[in-house]
Enzyme design. Sequence first.
Site, PDB file in Angstrom:
ATOM      1  N   CYS A 135       0.792  -1.226  -0.022  1.00  0.00           N
ATOM      2  CA  CYS A 135      -0.067  -0.080  -0.191  1.00  0.00           C
ATOM      3  C   CYS A 135       0.911   1.206  -0.078  1.00  0.00           C
ATOM      4  O   CYS A 135       2.174   1.015   0.182  1.00  0.00           O
ATOM      5  CB  CYS A 135      -0.981  -0.069   1.232  1.00  0.00           C
ATOM      6  N   CYS A 136       0.346   2.379  -0.322  1.00  0.00           N
ATOM      7  CA  CYS A 136       0.941   3.653  -0.214  1.00  0.00           C
ATOM      8  C   CYS A 136       1.975   3.630  -1.478  1.00  0.00           C
ATOM      9  O   CYS A 136       1.715   3.231  -2.514  1.00  0.00           O
ATOM     10  CB  CYS A 136       1.504   3.783   1.101  1.00  0.00           C
ATOM     11  N   ILE A 137       3.220   3.962  -1.042  1.00  0.00           N
ATOM     12  CA  ILE A 137       4.397   4.094  -1.851  1.00  0.00           C
ATOM     13  C   ILE A 137       4.903   2.768  -2.158  1.00  0.00           C
ATOM     14  O   ILE A 137       5.656   2.510  -3.027  1.00  0.00           O
ATOM     15  CB  ILE A 137       5.479   4.933  -1.564  1.00  0.00           C
TER      16      ILE A 137
END
Length: 224
Positions: A135-137
């Site tokens: 998730c995210c980066i």
Amino acid sequence: MGKRVAVVLAGCGVFDGSEIHEASAVMVHLSREGAQAEFYAPDVDQMHVVDHVKGQPTQEKRNVLVESARIARGDIKDLAKLDVKGLDALIIPGGFGVAKNLSTWATQGKNCVISKVVEDALKAFHAAKKPIGMCCISPVLAAKLFPGCELTVGHDTECEKWPYAKTAETMKELGCKHVNKHVTEVHVDVKNKLVTTSAFMCNAPIHEVYDGIGKMVKEVVRLA
């Protein structure tokens, strides 16, 4: 017996380590799915330490494994000791530590180098056809290692809601397919068993970030 899921951390704190709320959401949702989280982090120095009040680097030095132990409540192992055979899946929460301590994405973008122990872990799960959640980066790690894979970091058009949308464009340059998804949604690359969601790449209420991570964890456990 519940699924055993390796969770790889990158320190403690959004600007120089793992995003604490994302890591915590992963822990809660794994527990809800009846799965067992097993924490790992590389035993290396952080790229730098950021004062989270001022948002500026300091002269301090910290170790990624030692800092990650704060989130794991002390129950954590050196990532170099990870053995894919006894594990069912891998999840990597986001936070700038992914781009600073697990790779050099923060300074080199698509030309980054991924830490050898991180690369070995990702390739081992991928080769064993075991699911990987990010998730995210953290999906940038898969973009670098698995050309042609399908991922999401949210949207690819920058705006107030999606301040980091240029990441999606860079991932496309690496040859992967980026799929636009809302923060509460996930994308599943069935062929590569990759499950991704945007989390704090989106300026969204924290409960929406939490819900998106919940769907990611649920899919990872289902695929395991």
